[in-house]
Design an enzyme around this catalytic site. Sequence first.
Site: not given
Length: 281
Positions: A31, A57, A59, A72
Amino acid sequence: MNVPAASSRPAPAYLADSLPARRGWPLGFAHRGADTGRENTLAAFRAAWEAGFTYLELDVRTTADGELVVFHDETLDRVSTAVGAFSALTWEELGAHTVGGEPLLRFADLLAALPEARFNVDLKDDAAARPLAALLTEHRAWDRVLVASFHDARRRAFRRALAEAGHADRAHGPRRVATSGGAAAIAALVLLGPLGLTGWLRRHALEVDCVQVPVRHGRVPVVTEAFVRRCHAADLPVHVWVVDDPAEMERLLDLGVDGIMTDRADVLAEVFTRRGIWPQH
């Protein structure tokens, strides 16, 4: 482990390895690179890859001059040396700042730096859909990415942009990219699934390839044995975020989930090692 039912539509390459019927193991997701001090930086993603994570993962947000950057928050203050709204700065202006001592990262550079990795990309603003579609087309990276967003409208905007980019690319044409459902899609599965509508939603309403969900939303449990069973019957892999506790990881794996996202790369690697499914590349 629960096994999804056979489907007339094959899984996109990004997800093919996560289907228990094909490989027999769930996926581990790093993440934001699984490094809270250097989240969403190339250094974090490299370290996760070297630790055995194939699936990373992240953003993405767009800068004032339209660059797609791995970041993010809506504001820069929490993790970077800059302050204010992320969208107010150009890529050149962001170049003077760092996250945990590491430079900020364009998504195009991440694609090039880790050519064998797969990326779970969360669209954090409305403007990100079109440049992401363009980059995937430019890099021929359709099979390496899953697109997610809490806002289902962003996912649909990405699908439209990808179709437009594909039609313009005469050599390759439109390509399919894996997606997961946003808040509305997940709410529909949680609320209507017990009524026997999971399969209908999968086929006719959601246009998603998997579900990526929290263990619970507030006081409402999401990832239950029945939820996983219904999703698998509808050929929907279930990925759970963000889980850092080893006992909770073990419990979810026993339920048959198809992937776990974590900020604790070491903990997840240890749990997966005990189950004989690590490293994953």
